[in-house]
Enzyme design. Sequence first.
Site, PDB file in Angstrom:
ATOM      1  N   GLY A   1     -23.039  54.362  72.598  1.00 38.54           N
ATOM      2  CA  GLY A   1     -22.916  53.710  74.128  1.00 38.54           C
ATOM      3  C   GLY A   1     -21.848  53.012  74.238  1.00 38.54           C
ATOM      4  O   GLY A   1     -20.953  53.213  75.322  1.00 38.54           O
TER       5      GLY A   1
ATOM      6  N   CYS B   1     -23.637  53.346  65.071  1.00 45.41           N
ATOM      7  CA  CYS B   1     -24.220  52.286  66.253  1.00 45.41           C
ATOM      8  C   CYS B   1     -22.904  52.215  67.368  1.00 45.41           C
ATOM      9  O   CYS B   1     -22.226  52.860  67.298  1.00 45.41           O
ATOM     10  CB  CYS B   1     -24.382  50.935  65.440  1.00 45.41           C
TER      11      CYS B   1
ATOM     12  N   HIS C   1     -19.745  49.024  61.198  1.00 47.89           N
ATOM     13  CA  HIS C   1     -19.889  47.737  60.691  1.00 47.89           C
ATOM     14  C   HIS C   1     -18.875  47.312  59.674  1.00 47.89           C
ATOM     15  O   HIS C   1     -18.768  46.407  59.295  1.00 47.89           O
ATOM     16  CB  HIS C   1     -21.302  47.323  60.168  1.00 47.89           C
TER      17      HIS C   1
ATOM     18  N   LYS D   1     -32.290  44.714  57.725  1.00 46.88           N
ATOM     19  CA  LYS D   1     -32.979  43.586  58.419  1.00 46.88           C
ATOM     20  C   LYS D   1     -33.523  42.867  57.379  1.00 46.88           C
ATOM     21  O   LYS D   1     -34.221  43.299  56.563  1.00 46.88           O
ATOM     22  CB  LYS D   1     -33.987  44.138  59.519  1.00 46.88           C
TER      23      LYS D   1
END
Length: 767
Positions: A440, A734, A702, A118
């Site tokens: 998810g 992720c 990613h 980030k």
Amino acid sequence: MQTHNLGYPRIGSKRELKKACESYWSGKINLHELQTVGESIRLQNWKTQQEEGIDLIPSNDFSFYDQVLDMSLMLGAIPDRFHEVILQKGNNEMDLYFAMARGYQQNGLDITAMEMTKWFDTNYHYIVPEFRKDQQFKLFSTKVILEYKEAKQAGFSTKPVLIGPVSYLLLGKEKEEGFDRIDLIKNILPVYLELLKKLDAAHVEWIQFDEPFLAMDLGEKEKRALQFAYAEIKKAFPSLKIILANYFDCFGENLETALSLPVHTLHLDLVRCSSQLDDILESGKLGGQKHLSLGLVDGRNIWKNDYQKSNETIQKAVSAIGKDRLFIAPSCSLIHSPIDLDLETDEKSLSSEIKNWLSFAKQKLREVADLKELTNEKLKKNQEAIQSRNSSPLIHKPAVKKRVQTISDSHDHRLSPFSVRQVKQKEALKLPLFPTTTIGSFPQTAEVRSWRSKFKKGSLSQKAYEDFLKEETKKAISWQENIGLDVLVHGEFERNDMVEYFGEQLEGFVFTKTGWVQSYGSRCVKPPIIYGDVSRQKSMTVDWTAFGQSLTSKFVKGMLTGPVTILQWSFVRNDQPRSETCLQIALAIRDEVTDLEKAGIRIIQIDEPAIREGLPLRKSEWQQYLNWAVRAFRISSSGVKNETQIHTHMCYSEFNDIIQHIADMDADVITIECSRSQMELLDAFREFNYPNEIGPGVYDIHSPRVPSKQEMVDLLEKAMKLIPETQLWVNPDCGLKTRGWDETKKALTEMVSAAQEMREVITSPIA
């Protein structure tokens, strides 16, 4: 006074850059076509800024992927493993650039991507520079020079923007032991000087150096590096006018250092730190020559500027140092803002009342220009909008406020400690060692997006749309069972975005049609706007999760976004403390968690990837934030029985310095990004002796490359050296929303095989 801008969104008003990059990666367009899109966006950006009244327009604020990656390429900080890419037949500099960001897996090469994390406390992700002890730098790319000349040829005299040498080094990571990356300042500075020499030859008058680490806690070594670097630059280019930009917080303890630097102008973020203008003026150390850039227009949020308050600040500065030494500017680059409010024409989506309270990037340029020459008419119109928002009955809901006030200590604690819960959960769930799951979401294919678009446009009935979603969910559940995943997900085909989906079902949120903001690379998000008190009127995920569970005897996780992440990834109201808004969201998520449990869901994941992102930049302010952030998560998760297993997910964050607070969240299982760092992030959990269960990611979602089973086994073996096998889960880094089905199926099949191999190793007689 003059106006200037620190940076402008580069994705294009219709996300042209996203579409062009993804078309280039898939081979649908060539390099020339990609570059043509970039040129078109840059030209439009310069034109817009000029038309809206910006005197000093930035160049080199455009990027095809990430501005930090641009600097790494310019400075020749290219990790050795990527050198083979440029040697591949048909490859070019842009292919090398994208390989560094995304990895490379073709023509016999299999190269992992550079790390991503980030950008300070934003939801923007940058590519982390890699440094070695003997790191050498050389001028490799001249992008900054080419774009300055391109602007000049188009009739725009710009100020090139560069990440300053000290912040660039501090943004990176040492890839071997025995040195401090800040010691590379003497190695890197000659390349900066070479760049500046070429810019000087092109008759550049102004340059903007971004040194956002001036808002961080710096040691004496870093401060000396700043003084050394800018003294050398000043010595080499005495007439160059440097704007030194700091943003996201005050200079704080670094103020004296900042004031001592031989630069023309200091930029102040007066939105995040309104007191620092007084600090500077009262210090008496500004001198008689240095200029100030007043960052008064919020580059991080979407509310209209209050002209009256901003004008008071301007007049204070004018009285102290005069108009001639002042710039008016946004607080930071506008890449964190949606592009143009004028594109929002759907009254049903965004009412005219709320729209009148807002300002996007293009409108923020006009605000900057208005503040330079504020007329009574402009002030009156602005104050009418400000007052309209302050007095609107849409904002305040007494019942919501009362519920927050009645939160007790019992709301933020599970019934029993983890040691008790773990035993009960193992009895209830009966999962194997190294249980496998995903985070998810599954791929949102063009077909899924097309059906959603048709439904939203009204050309598809609700029944037809739901029938389609059910078929996608059935296929996803069946496929997960077939490959042997232990804990399944329903795939989230009904969801557009992990925050937007929930915001659409909560009171107090409103949405845009075109308010896209870059998150990383070609990934754009459309943050909701929290304009008022937040509450849940009905269940948001129960029907789809229960449908998924009805299709299998295996456990299907309930998938929720946590209160801190919903807060962080939205544009948040600024008329009350963020902590208050977060508690309102936490209560809404708590209601959803308890409804999922009542529907028979035994594993519930509450994602909090943004919890570290919300940390204030200075450690002295961390505790207050962490207290309410951790409490909000616990309020959302603590209304369930001991047997119900609560998961959370975090990614692209460093955990060492907040590990105690992560433990305090008391999730039964935490899944984290670990594959790009080769399990380095687990060091924090080992040294702390983290008590709960952990799923370190073994598959970097990613990157388009597919990891092998052996690669994942190697990562799990590394993890076992740090964490007991009884605490380990196996999962990707992720969610898989942005990946394609082909690579997803291959990677997850390999992941399940890796977990099975690990079980055999642990349970074999030899072991």
